[in-house]
Each structure stands twice: as C-alpha cells, then as structure tokens.
Design a protein around this motif. Structure first.
Motif, mmCIF file in Angstrom:
data_model
loop_
_atom_site.group_PDB
_atom_site.id
_atom_site.type_symbol
_atom_site.label_atom_id
_atom_site.label_comp_id
_atom_site.label_asym_id
_atom_site.label_seq_id
_atom_site.Cartn_x
_atom_site.Cartn_y
_atom_site.Cartn_z
ATOM 1 N N UNK A 10 0.798 -1.309 -0.042
ATOM 2 C CA UNK A 10 -0.061 0.265 0.067
ATOM 3 C C UNK A 10 0.942 1.263 -0.051
ATOM 4 N N UNK A 11 0.617 2.279 -0.934
ATOM 5 C CA UNK A 11 1.510 3.223 -1.036
ATOM 6 C C UNK A 11 1.647 4.341 0.070
ATOM 7 N N UNK A 12 0.776 4.196 0.848
ATOM 8 C CA UNK A 12 0.857 5.213 2.196
ATOM 9 C C UNK A 12 1.406 4.311 3.451
ATOM 10 N N UNK A 13 2.106 3.162 3.347
ATOM 11 C CA UNK A 13 2.487 2.601 4.474
ATOM 12 C C UNK A 13 4.119 2.793 4.580
ATOM 13 N N UNK A 18 9.852 1.559 4.474
ATOM 14 C CA UNK A 18 11.137 1.668 5.091
ATOM 15 C C UNK A 18 11.935 0.533 5.256
ATOM 16 N N UNK A 19 11.263 -0.521 5.699
ATOM 17 C CA UNK A 19 11.660 -1.770 6.296
ATOM 18 C C UNK A 19 12.094 -2.525 4.921
ATOM 19 N N UNK A 20 11.442 -2.332 3.891
ATOM 20 C CA UNK A 20 12.207 -3.206 2.633
ATOM 21 C C UNK A 20 13.007 -2.317 1.811
ATOM 22 N N UNK A 21 12.947 -0.883 2.008
ATOM 23 C CA UNK A 21 14.306 -0.117 1.551
ATOM 24 C C UNK A 21 15.499 -0.524 2.210
ATOM 25 N N UNK A 22 15.473 -0.859 3.575
ATOM 26 C CA UNK A 22 16.863 -1.220 4.172
ATOM 27 C C UNK A 22 17.214 -2.597 3.678
ATOM 28 N N UNK A 23 16.522 -3.201 3.175
ATOM 29 C CA UNK A 23 16.946 -4.673 2.435
ATOM 30 C C UNK A 23 17.419 -4.499 1.080
ATOM 31 N N UNK A 24 17.332 -3.146 0.573
ATOM 32 C CA UNK A 24 17.767 -3.316 -0.848
ATOM 33 C C UNK A 24 16.517 -3.195 -1.884
ATOM 34 N N UNK A 43 2.175 0.031 -4.537
ATOM 35 C CA UNK A 43 3.116 0.475 -5.448
ATOM 36 C C UNK A 43 4.008 -1.072 -5.576
ATOM 37 N N UNK A 44 4.710 -1.366 -6.326
ATOM 38 C CA UNK A 44 5.614 -2.498 -6.691
ATOM 39 C C UNK A 44 7.275 -2.175 -6.145
ATOM 40 N N UNK A 45 7.645 -2.972 -5.242
ATOM 41 C CA UNK A 45 9.249 -2.782 -5.127
ATOM 42 C C UNK A 45 10.080 -4.078 -5.441
ATOM 43 N N UNK A 46 11.293 -3.646 -5.981
ATOM 44 C CA UNK A 46 12.049 -4.653 -6.638
ATOM 45 C C UNK A 46 13.310 -4.757 -5.967
#
Length: 51
Positions: A10-13, A18-24, A43-46
């Motif tokens: 969810x885009x507003x979470x 932030x948690x997933x950004x710390x893992x690249x 949103x999708x994060x990869x």
C-alpha cells in the motif's frame, strides 16, 4: 523481471516501505489501485537478485 524478488505494498505504508528499503528494495514505478479495498493505492518494489 523474473528472477527479481519483489513485493507490492500500500502506497501510504511508510513503515513497511522503509523496512524493505533497508534490505535493498526500491519502487520500480509500477502503481495500481485496488478497487476492492476502497481504491487503495499500491506500489511495487523490487530488488536485484543476489549472485
């Protein structure tokens, strides 16, 4: 894009993002709206595969 770890969020979470950004992970620009969840933006994060 197969072979890349990915997730949708969810885009507003900001805490989850932030948690997933710390893992690249990073947003790849793909966005969607979930009409069954009151038009929740998503949103999708990869992350590139580790070799």
């Amino acid at each position: 894009m197969s072979g890349w770890p990915r997730g949708t969020f969810a885009a507003g979470k900001s805490r989850a993002i932030g948690f997933y950004r710390r893992f690249g992970f990073h947003p790849d620009g793909a966005e969607d709206v979930l009409p069954d969840w009151e038009d929740l933006p998503e949103i999708r994060m990869v992350r590139p595969a580790q070799r």
